[in-house]
Structures are given as structure tokens and as C-alpha cells.
Design a protein around this motif. Sequence first.
Motif, PDB file in Angstrom:
ATOM      1  N   LYS A   1     -46.284  58.935  19.130  1.00 53.53           N
ATOM      2  CA  LYS A   1     -45.492  60.163  19.196  1.00 53.53           C
ATOM      3  C   LYS A   1     -46.375  61.363  19.521  1.00 53.53           C
ATOM      4  N   LEU A   2     -47.562  61.387  18.902  1.00 56.47           N
ATOM      5  CA  LEU A   2     -48.492  62.481  19.157  1.00 56.47           C
ATOM      6  C   LEU A   2     -48.925  62.497  20.617  1.00 56.47           C
TER       7      LEU A   2
ATOM      8  N   SER B   1     -47.275  61.326  23.091  1.00 57.53           N
ATOM      9  CA  SER B   1     -46.114  61.718  23.887  1.00 57.53           C
ATOM     10  C   SER B   1     -45.943  63.234  23.896  1.00 57.53           C
ATOM     11  N   TRP B   2     -46.167  63.869  22.730  1.00 62.18           N
ATOM     12  CA  TRP B   2     -46.061  65.323  22.634  1.00 62.18           C
ATOM     13  C   TRP B   2     -47.164  66.007  23.441  1.00 62.18           C
ATOM     14  N   ILE B   3     -48.355  65.448  23.387  1.00 59.82           N
ATOM     15  CA  ILE B   3     -49.480  66.022  24.144  1.00 59.82           C
ATOM     16  C   ILE B   3     -49.203  65.935  25.648  1.00 59.82           C
TER      17      ILE B   3
ATOM     18  N   ALA C   1     -46.276  65.742  27.081  1.00 60.73           N
ATOM     19  CA  ALA C   1     -45.190  66.668  27.409  1.00 60.73           C
ATOM     20  C   ALA C   1     -45.714  68.103  27.492  1.00 60.73           C
ATOM     21  N   GLY C   2     -46.595  68.465  26.547  1.00 61.72           N
ATOM     22  CA  GLY C   2     -47.191  69.803  26.573  1.00 61.72           C
ATOM     23  C   GLY C   2     -48.021  70.029  27.817  1.00 61.72           C
TER      24      GLY C   2
ATOM     25  N   GLU D   1     -35.930  64.780  31.947  1.00 59.55           N
ATOM     26  CA  GLU D   1     -36.589  65.153  30.696  1.00 59.55           C
ATOM     27  C   GLU D   1     -36.747  66.662  30.522  1.00 59.55           C
TER      28      GLU D   1
ATOM     29  N   PRO E   1     -39.101  68.502  29.170  1.00 60.89           N
ATOM     30  CA  PRO E   1     -40.391  69.104  29.547  1.00 60.89           C
ATOM     31  C   PRO E   1     -40.469  69.487  31.024  1.00 60.89           C
TER      32      PRO E   1
ATOM     33  N   TYR F   1     -47.279  60.510  35.197  1.00 62.90           N
ATOM     34  CA  TYR F   1     -46.270  60.793  34.168  1.00 62.90           C
ATOM     35  C   TYR F   1     -44.871  60.456  34.698  1.00 62.90           C
TER      36      TYR F   1
ATOM     37  N   ASN G   1     -42.650  57.434  33.025  1.00 59.29           N
ATOM     38  CA  ASN G   1     -41.441  57.846  32.314  1.00 59.29           C
ATOM     39  C   ASN G   1     -40.179  57.613  33.138  1.00 59.29           C
TER      40      ASN G   1
END
Length: 255
Positions: A17-18, A20-22, A24-25, A76, A78, A204, A208
Motif C-alpha cells: 500500500k505504501l 502504491s501511495w508513493i 501515485a504521489g 485513476e 492520480p 505505471y 496499472n
Amino acid sequence: MEEGLSSLKQFALPVSKLASWIAAGAMVFGGVVPYIPQYRDIQRTQNAEGFSIHVCLVLLVANILRILFWFGRYFEPPLLLQSIIMIITMLVMLKLCTAVRVASELTTRRRAFTDFDLQYFWLWSRFIDYIQCVLAFTTVAAYITYLLIDSSLFVETLGFFAVFTEAMLGTPQLYRNYENKSTEGMSITMVLMWASGDTFKTAYFILNQAPFQFWICGLLQVCVDITILFQAYYYDRYPQKPSSHAVPSTSTKAL
């Protein structure tokens, strides 16, 4: 053994999850980063000759179309947020470049969007004229999208034009370098960041399972970036004209 596997899964889930967040950021803000060194260079030298503001035009059109594409085919969040951030960034770049160019111009004649003079399209004297143009384009594009939103052919075509326009991001800079026979004034750091960012972005998209338009045009972007880097190498190794860094040009065609 089973307890060990269970613990490993519990540990892997938050790590995934982390990551994935990185990612996306990085997608949201990564596209902005290449323009920071270019912005600082222009601000420091008060000379925007080496940067093509048609890059801003390409990105504004591409991201406005991408936002409209989202209404017809969800992708998505992001990627949607990235478009909003990029539009703001390009307007900031335009504001600086316009102020620098107008301050260095010898002529007192002012050009405006409402003159409808194609010879000076996207070479206006006030930042507000660029805002007017962007708002006019957005209004027309949004109205057409509203009328044809139920047509899958229109939506897919809109998505293709959005990402294909973005894929052409580097072409104004590439042509400018070719025309000047030099990359002087262009931030190499910016182009290196373009290349690395576009490579990451394309990966990415593929991982995805983004709409196919995204990753095909991402590959095209990487090719353009590599070509610009080759120009920087070639013109540095085989100079085509004398260096002009000592006397900044005041030509109205600089942007």
C-alpha cells in the motif's frame, strides 16, 4: 510455517500500500518537477529565449482534453489530479515567460488574444490573454464533449488526442533547438527529468492497465525525450553557431 506465512502477508500488505501511495504521489507531482530548474534559470537570467512556451500550449491542451476524457471514461484519480496540477504549473511558467519577454522587448506595441492575429498566436503581451485563450478553448471543448459524451467513438478519440498531444510535448523544444542549431538556454536537467519521468509514467500506465492510449503515447514521449538529449550532445560537440550567452537576444520570436 503457516504462522510465518501469515506474518509475512500481514507485513507485505502495508508495504504494498505504501509503495502504491508513493507511486501515485510521483505520478501527481513528478510531472511538475522538471520545470523547477527551468523556472529558476529564467528567473535568474531574466532570459526565456531557450525555453519554448509552446511546450506550455501543448501541455495545457493535453491536460484539458484528458480531464474531459475522464468524464467519458473513468481512469485513476492520480492521473486526473496530475492534469490539474500540470495546468496550474504551465500557467505559472507562462506568467513568468511573458513578463520576462515583454520586459526585454524594444517595441512598445502590445499584442492581444482578441486581435485574432494568427501571426502572433501564443505570443501575446499580457498574461491575461493566455488565460482568455485557455478559457475559450476549455469552454468549446467542454460543450462538444457534453453533446457527444454518449458516443464511445468520440470518447476514445478524445482520449487519444489528449495523450497524443501530450506525447508531442517535446516537439516544440526539439524544433526550437533545430532552428537555433543550439540548445543554449534550455535546461538539460529539465529534459533529463522529462525522460526519467516519462519512462516511469509509461511503466505505471502499463502496470496499472491504464487505457491503451496512455501507454502507447508514453512510449512516443520517451523517444522524443531521447532525441532532444541527442541534440544537446550533438550541438555541444559540434557547435553550429557562436555562443550568444554574453548578449541575451531581445528578439520577439524568442518565445
